[in-house]
Write a protein that holds these residues in place. Structure first.
Motif, PDB file in Angstrom:
ATOM      1  N   ARG A  82     -16.166 -20.618  34.304  1.00 16.85           N
ATOM      2  CA  ARG A  82     -16.304 -20.261  32.895  1.00 16.85           C
ATOM      3  C   ARG A  82     -16.922 -18.871  32.802  1.00 16.85           C
ATOM      4  O   ARG A  82     -17.942 -18.588  33.415  1.00 16.85           O
ATOM      5  CB  ARG A  82     -17.174 -21.267  32.147  1.00 16.85           C
ATOM      6  CG  ARG A  82     -17.234 -20.954  30.636  1.00 16.85           C
ATOM      7  CD  ARG A  82     -17.915 -22.040  29.819  1.00 16.85           C
ATOM      8  NE  ARG A  82     -19.337 -22.028  30.065  1.00 16.85           N
ATOM      9  CZ  ARG A  82     -20.033 -23.093  30.490  1.00 16.85           C
ATOM     10  NH1 ARG A  82     -19.427 -24.245  30.720  1.00 16.85           N
ATOM     11  NH2 ARG A  82     -21.328 -22.996  30.685  1.00 16.85           N
ATOM     12  N   ARG A  83     -16.270 -17.997  32.032  1.00 17.06           N
ATOM     13  CA  ARG A  83     -16.757 -16.638  31.839  1.00 17.06           C
ATOM     14  C   ARG A  83     -17.381 -16.498  30.459  1.00 17.06           C
ATOM     15  O   ARG A  83     -16.876 -17.069  29.494  1.00 17.06           O
ATOM     16  CB  ARG A  83     -15.611 -15.623  31.921  1.00 17.06           C
ATOM     17  CG  ARG A  83     -14.762 -15.691  33.159  1.00 17.06           C
ATOM     18  CD  ARG A  83     -13.640 -14.658  33.064  1.00 17.06           C
ATOM     19  NE  ARG A  83     -14.176 -13.302  33.120  1.00 17.06           N
ATOM     20  CZ  ARG A  83     -13.594 -12.247  32.574  1.00 17.06           C
ATOM     21  NH1 ARG A  83     -12.465 -12.386  31.893  1.00 17.06           N
ATOM     22  NH2 ARG A  83     -14.135 -11.041  32.661  1.00 17.06           N
ATOM     23  N   LEU A 100     -17.880 -13.895  27.631  1.00 18.10           N
ATOM     24  CA  LEU A 100     -17.480 -12.569  27.158  1.00 18.10           C
ATOM     25  C   LEU A 100     -18.275 -12.231  25.899  1.00 18.10           C
ATOM     26  O   LEU A 100     -18.965 -13.085  25.359  1.00 18.10           O
ATOM     27  CB  LEU A 100     -15.985 -12.553  26.875  1.00 18.10           C
ATOM     28  CG  LEU A 100     -15.131 -13.058  28.051  1.00 18.10           C
ATOM     29  CD1 LEU A 100     -13.666 -13.116  27.680  1.00 18.10           C
ATOM     30  CD2 LEU A 100     -15.342 -12.175  29.268  1.00 18.10           C
ATOM     31  N   GLU A 123     -14.091 -17.916  28.321  1.00 20.40           N
ATOM     32  CA  GLU A 123     -12.788 -18.052  28.937  1.00 20.40           C
ATOM     33  C   GLU A 123     -12.976 -18.944  30.161  1.00 20.40           C
ATOM     34  O   GLU A 123     -13.971 -18.798  30.872  1.00 20.40           O
ATOM     35  CB  GLU A 123     -12.331 -16.659  29.377  1.00 20.40           C
ATOM     36  CG  GLU A 123     -10.851 -16.433  29.380  1.00 20.40           C
ATOM     37  CD  GLU A 123     -10.515 -14.971  29.696  1.00 20.40           C
ATOM     38  OE1 GLU A 123     -10.042 -14.281  28.811  1.00 20.40           O
ATOM     39  OE2 GLU A 123     -10.750 -14.549  30.847  1.00 20.40           O
ATOM     40  N   VAL A 170     -11.163 -19.853  33.711  1.00 20.60           N
ATOM     41  CA  VAL A 170     -10.075 -19.380  34.567  1.00 20.60           C
ATOM     42  C   VAL A 170     -10.105 -20.124  35.889  1.00 20.60           C
ATOM     43  O   VAL A 170     -11.121 -20.707  36.265  1.00 20.60           O
ATOM     44  CB  VAL A 170     -10.194 -17.860  34.855  1.00 20.60           C
ATOM     45  CG1 VAL A 170     -10.153 -17.066  33.565  1.00 20.60           C
ATOM     46  CG2 VAL A 170     -11.444 -17.542  35.638  1.00 20.60           C
ATOM     47  N   GLU A 186      -6.653  -6.920  20.901  1.00 21.55           N
ATOM     48  CA  GLU A 186      -6.999  -8.324  20.657  1.00 21.55           C
ATOM     49  C   GLU A 186      -6.231  -8.762  19.417  1.00 21.55           C
ATOM     50  O   GLU A 186      -6.366  -8.165  18.363  1.00 21.55           O
ATOM     51  CB  GLU A 186      -8.519  -8.463  20.464  1.00 21.55           C
ATOM     52  CG  GLU A 186      -9.034  -9.897  20.429  1.00 21.55           C
ATOM     53  CD  GLU A 186      -8.857 -10.662  21.741  1.00 21.55           C
ATOM     54  OE1 GLU A 186      -9.219 -10.132  22.798  1.00 21.55           O
ATOM     55  OE2 GLU A 186      -8.327 -11.797  21.700  1.00 21.55           O
ATOM     56  N   PRO A 228      -3.175 -12.614  27.475  1.00 17.07           N
ATOM     57  CA  PRO A 228      -4.436 -11.897  27.370  1.00 17.07           C
ATOM     58  C   PRO A 228      -4.741 -11.070  28.617  1.00 17.07           C
ATOM     59  O   PRO A 228      -4.124 -11.253  29.657  1.00 17.07           O
ATOM     60  CB  PRO A 228      -5.474 -13.016  27.224  1.00 17.07           C
ATOM     61  CG  PRO A 228      -4.742 -14.261  26.912  1.00 17.07           C
ATOM     62  CD  PRO A 228      -3.368 -14.080  27.468  1.00 17.07           C
ATOM     63  N   ILE A 283      -5.638 -17.993  33.336  1.00 19.65           N
ATOM     64  CA  ILE A 283      -6.542 -18.367  32.233  1.00 19.65           C
ATOM     65  C   ILE A 283      -6.173 -19.766  31.768  1.00 19.65           C
ATOM     66  O   ILE A 283      -5.039 -20.030  31.386  1.00 19.65           O
ATOM     67  CB  ILE A 283      -6.424 -17.366  31.068  1.00 19.65           C
ATOM     68  CG1 ILE A 283      -6.848 -15.970  31.539  1.00 19.65           C
ATOM     69  CG2 ILE A 283      -7.280 -17.808  29.892  1.00 19.65           C
ATOM     70  CD1 ILE A 283      -6.616 -14.873  30.528  1.00 19.65           C
ATOM     71  N   GLU A 341      -8.362 -21.686  29.530  1.00 19.24           N
ATOM     72  CA  GLU A 341      -8.804 -21.827  28.135  1.00 19.24           C
ATOM     73  C   GLU A 341      -9.335 -20.486  27.683  1.00 19.24           C
ATOM     74  O   GLU A 341      -9.881 -19.725  28.481  1.00 19.24           O
ATOM     75  CB  GLU A 341      -9.983 -22.808  28.026  1.00 19.24           C
ATOM     76  CG  GLU A 341      -9.652 -24.252  28.235  1.00 19.24           C
ATOM     77  CD  GLU A 341     -10.949 -25.058  28.286  1.00 19.24           C
ATOM     78  OE1 GLU A 341     -11.834 -24.798  27.444  1.00 19.24           O
ATOM     79  OE2 GLU A 341     -11.071 -25.913  29.173  1.00 19.24           O
ATOM     80  N   ARG A 342      -9.230 -20.244  26.377  1.00 23.33           N
ATOM     81  CA  ARG A 342      -9.745 -18.985  25.868  1.00 23.33           C
ATOM     82  C   ARG A 342     -10.205 -19.180  24.436  1.00 23.33           C
ATOM     83  O   ARG A 342      -9.437 -19.644  23.591  1.00 23.33           O
ATOM     84  CB  ARG A 342      -8.620 -17.937  25.926  1.00 23.33           C
ATOM     85  CG  ARG A 342      -9.073 -16.524  25.756  1.00 23.33           C
ATOM     86  CD  ARG A 342      -8.044 -15.559  26.353  1.00 23.33           C
ATOM     87  NE  ARG A 342      -8.554 -14.210  26.280  1.00 23.33           N
ATOM     88  CZ  ARG A 342      -8.417 -13.428  25.219  1.00 23.33           C
ATOM     89  NH1 ARG A 342      -7.767 -13.844  24.159  1.00 23.33           N
ATOM     90  NH2 ARG A 342      -8.925 -12.200  25.213  1.00 23.33           N
ATOM     91  N   HIS A 343     -11.448 -18.898  24.165  1.00 24.22           N
ATOM     92  CA  HIS A 343     -11.969 -19.008  22.800  1.00 24.22           C
ATOM     93  C   HIS A 343     -12.659 -17.699  22.460  1.00 24.22           C
ATOM     94  O   HIS A 343     -13.771 -17.451  22.899  1.00 24.22           O
ATOM     95  CB  HIS A 343     -12.987 -20.140  22.684  1.00 24.22           C
ATOM     96  CG  HIS A 343     -12.491 -21.436  23.245  1.00 24.22           C
ATOM     97  ND1 HIS A 343     -11.648 -22.268  22.550  1.00 24.22           N
ATOM     98  CD2 HIS A 343     -12.700 -22.024  24.450  1.00 24.22           C
ATOM     99  CE1 HIS A 343     -11.362 -23.323  23.310  1.00 24.22           C
ATOM    100  NE2 HIS A 343     -11.975 -23.197  24.466  1.00 24.22           N
ATOM    101  N   ILE A 344     -11.957 -16.866  21.719  1.00 23.44           N
ATOM    102  CA  ILE A 344     -12.552 -15.594  21.330  1.00 23.44           C
ATOM    103  C   ILE A 344     -12.755 -15.634  19.816  1.00 23.44           C
ATOM    104  O   ILE A 344     -11.821 -15.884  19.064  1.00 23.44           O
ATOM    105  CB  ILE A 344     -11.635 -14.401  21.714  1.00 23.44           C
ATOM    106  CG1 ILE A 344     -11.347 -14.408  23.210  1.00 23.44           C
ATOM    107  CG2 ILE A 344     -12.258 -13.080  21.266  1.00 23.44           C
ATOM    108  CD1 ILE A 344     -12.513 -14.136  24.120  1.00 23.44           C
TER     109      ILE A 344
END
Lengths: 289, 339
Positions: free
Chosen positions: A162-163, A165, A170, A172, B11, B71, B204, B206-209
């Motif tokens: 887990r990153r 940011l 994120e 990965v 983004e 991304p 990637i 999961e991605r939560h921005i």
């Protein structure tokens, strides 16, 4: 086959607690007044390595640190907390290295060990550049995962990470070998372990052994893990042109001491009349209200 | 070519603020040495993206458009930029000092063996004579940044290597449209000839921005607290005053590290740069990393126990005393006099 983890750690001056005596009268930095510490995010990198070691059978953690002879303190500190071994990369020829020359040197040292995983702090508090980790990964030709908050899952072949940011998270996955850098939001490092402290308190680098008045010969023969090896330019087989000042494309053109441009300021106390005067000024000049 | 190139972060189809700020700076630098301003956009579904960057004075826009490029992933973006820089040989390359730029720029610098300076607070051209060789350099990029815990300001140069690379944080440079009808040339990068499967090593899952929630950058009034505020509870006073005045709460790095407030509120070199009309610094001593992020505020008030706190030197008003005594008095006066 054991799972080899290299942790890259740096001894840094504690720039977070710059006291009044940290600057000399002539305006230069008084390095002596700043205590040398384990770079905070590198300590968090060590914790990530220790957590992997807790999960994976037969993992070993090798600390690499580059610096003057006294930086061996970092290796001892890591041994007290559960690292397996460490190497001090030290040579006068490294002096003046910028991030590129540093990454060249550290990449050579990592290659000697051939680890599955390299873990470093995101950045060191004396420079805050966050460049050395990615620069090493590029030189090793391996992928990187920066801003690691937690290693979620690990086996010999693959990691899930887990990153953290700026504006989110994120998750990965990536196959080994891999380099990761650890963010300040990751877990703090566990404290020293009393048994390990007893075991390693006599650990000495080769330079320290030469200077010690006490005779360590017998102890080093019986307990070879107490001898902490040093790597020089020759040990790494490094190209001297790529090191130190000559290997550093960035040059410091000028250093200025920070002198804030003095303004004519109004000094006030906590008395009601002073605060009321200030607020009235701000309202009258339409800064607020 | 030897132009100025800016890497533009994307983004959700939008070019990042920091990239537009860098284009503004890049345009000025390019004019100074009579070069072109180039931009690189790497992502997916980028049709029409030029409309966002041309008004900032971009002469050449390089576009790499491919589903594997969004991304952001380190290796494919590195590969494309290394290829482009080897071909175009830019003189200067600028990146945002974001989690993308700080991940990407060092890899490129390592590959091209060129110099990179992080978190610059100022970029100007200047000349240089090498002490030993007496070799002269014209129009080197002076990359200026605080160093060593902010106790010194260093000017860094890269005499021999190109591009001269630097990262800059959001808010440090001012964003300004150059010319709304400015048009440049679009060049498409052939992504398929560059990307290989091995560049897709990181996947990637999961991605939560989130869109940035707190945006202190655009606030005209900032009540900022340092370690000297002492506690989360005392920060509540700052929030109360900020709400009353229609401002936002900022913080020094020490206060963020102590857990008093969120990092999004951090002002300074490793946080946000602000230029409000009123900046009230509460319990902030004034390390240069902090002052670098607020010293252009129109009016500065310092509230500090220590009358010798460095920040008092740049403040218009200094109040010597405790934050918890003074803020309630300010709130009281304001409530009484402004309806």
């Amino acid at each position: 086959m054991s799972f080899k983890i290299v942790v890259l750690a740096k001894q840094v001056p504690d720039t977070r607690n710059v006291g009044k005596d940290a600057m000399k009268a002539d305006g230069t930095v008084n390095r002596g007044a700043l205590p040398a510490i384990f770079n905070p995010e590198d300590l968090q990198a060590l914790e990530q390595a220790l957590m992997v070691k807790d999960q994976v059978e037969d993992a070993e953690i090798i600390i690499l640190t580059m610096g003057p002879p006294r930086a061996v303190e970092i290796i001892r500190e890591a041994l007290y907390r559960g690292a397996t071994s460490g190497y001090l990369i030290t040579d006068r020829k490294f002096a003046g290295s910028d991030t590129l020359a540093t990454s060249y040197t550290l990449a050579l040292a990592v290659k000697k060990i051939q680890p599955h995983l390299v873990i470093a702090g995101r950045q060191a508090i004396d420079g805050d550049t966050a460049q050395v980790g990615p620069q090493i990964a590029q030189k090793l030709g391996i992928p990187q995962v920066t801003y690691t908050e937690q290693i979620l899952d690990v086996n010999l072949d693959e990691l899930k990470i887990r990153r953290r940011l700026e504006r989110g998270v994120e998750v990965v996955k990536c196959k080994t070998p891999l380099l990761i850098t650890v963010h300040s939001s990751a877990a703090e490092c566990r404290p020293r372990n009393a048994k390990l402290l007893m075991k390693y308190k006599h650990a000495r680098s080769v330079s320290e052994l030469q200077e010690e008045s006490k005779d360590y010969t017998e102890m080093m023969t019986n307990k070879p893990y107490l001898r902490l090896e040093e790597w020089s330019v020759a040990d790494l087989g490094a190209d001297e042109e790529a090191l130190g000042l000559s290997g550093s494309p960035t040059k410091v053109k000028k250093i200025e001491n920070v002198v804030l441009a003095k303004k004519e300021s109004v000094n006030l106390t906590t008395e009601d009349k002073d605060i009321d005067y200030l607020m009235k000024e701000l309202i009258d000049s339409h800064v607020i209200g | 070519m030897n132009n100025i190139v800016v890497y533009c972060e994307i983004e959700d189809g939008q070019v990042a603020e920091v990239s537009l700020e860098l284009l503004t700076k890049g345009r000025k630098l390019a004019n100074e040495i009579d070069r072109k301003l180039e931009a690189v956009v790497i992502g997916h579904n980028l049709n029409g993206i030029e409309e966002q960057v041309f008004p900032y004075g971009v002469d050449v826009l390089h576009v790499a458009d491919n589903s594997r490029l969004y991304p952001f992933l380190t290796l494919p973006h590195t590969e494309i930029l290394v290829n482009l820089f080897q071909k175009e040989k830019p003189d200067v390359a600028l990146f945002g000092a974001t989690s993308v730029g700080r991940d990407l720029a060092p890899r490129i610098a390592s590959s091209l063996k060129c110099g990179l300076t992080a978190d610059c607070t100022s970029l100007i051209f200047g000349d240089h004579t090498e002490n030993k060789t007496k070799k002269e350099y014209k129009n080197l990029l002076y990359q200026i940044r605080p160093a060593f815990g902010g106790n010194i300001i260093a000017t860094i140069i890269n005499p021999e290597t190109r591009p001269q690379m630097a990262t800059v944080r959001e808010g440090v440079m001012k964003k300004e449209v150059f010319n709304t009808s400015h048009k440049g040339e679009i060049k498409h990068i052939k992504v398929d000839t560059i990307l290989r499967d091995e560049h897709m090593a990181v996947e990637i899952l999961e991605r939560h921005i989130e869109k940035q929630k707190v945006n202190i950058k655009n606030s005209q009034i900032i009540i900022s607290g340092g370690y000297g505020v002492g506690s989360k509870e005392n920060f509540d006073l700052l929030f109360e005053l900020a709400e009353l005045l229609g401002g936002e709460v900022g913080a020094s790095r020490a206060a963020v590290d102590a857990g008093f407030v969120d990092h999004a509120r951090q002002v300074g070199q490793t946080g946000v740069t602000v230029r409000p009309k009123l900046y009230i610094a509460c319990g902030i001593s004034g390390a240069v990393q902090h002052t670098a992020g607020m010293n252009e505020s129109s009016k500065i008030i310092s509230i500090n126990n220590d009358p010798k706190a460095p920040i008092n030197q740049i403040a218009d008003f200094n109040i010597t005393g405790n934050v918890e005594d003074i803020i309630p008095k300010m709130i009281k006066f304001y409530k009484k006099n402004i309806k």
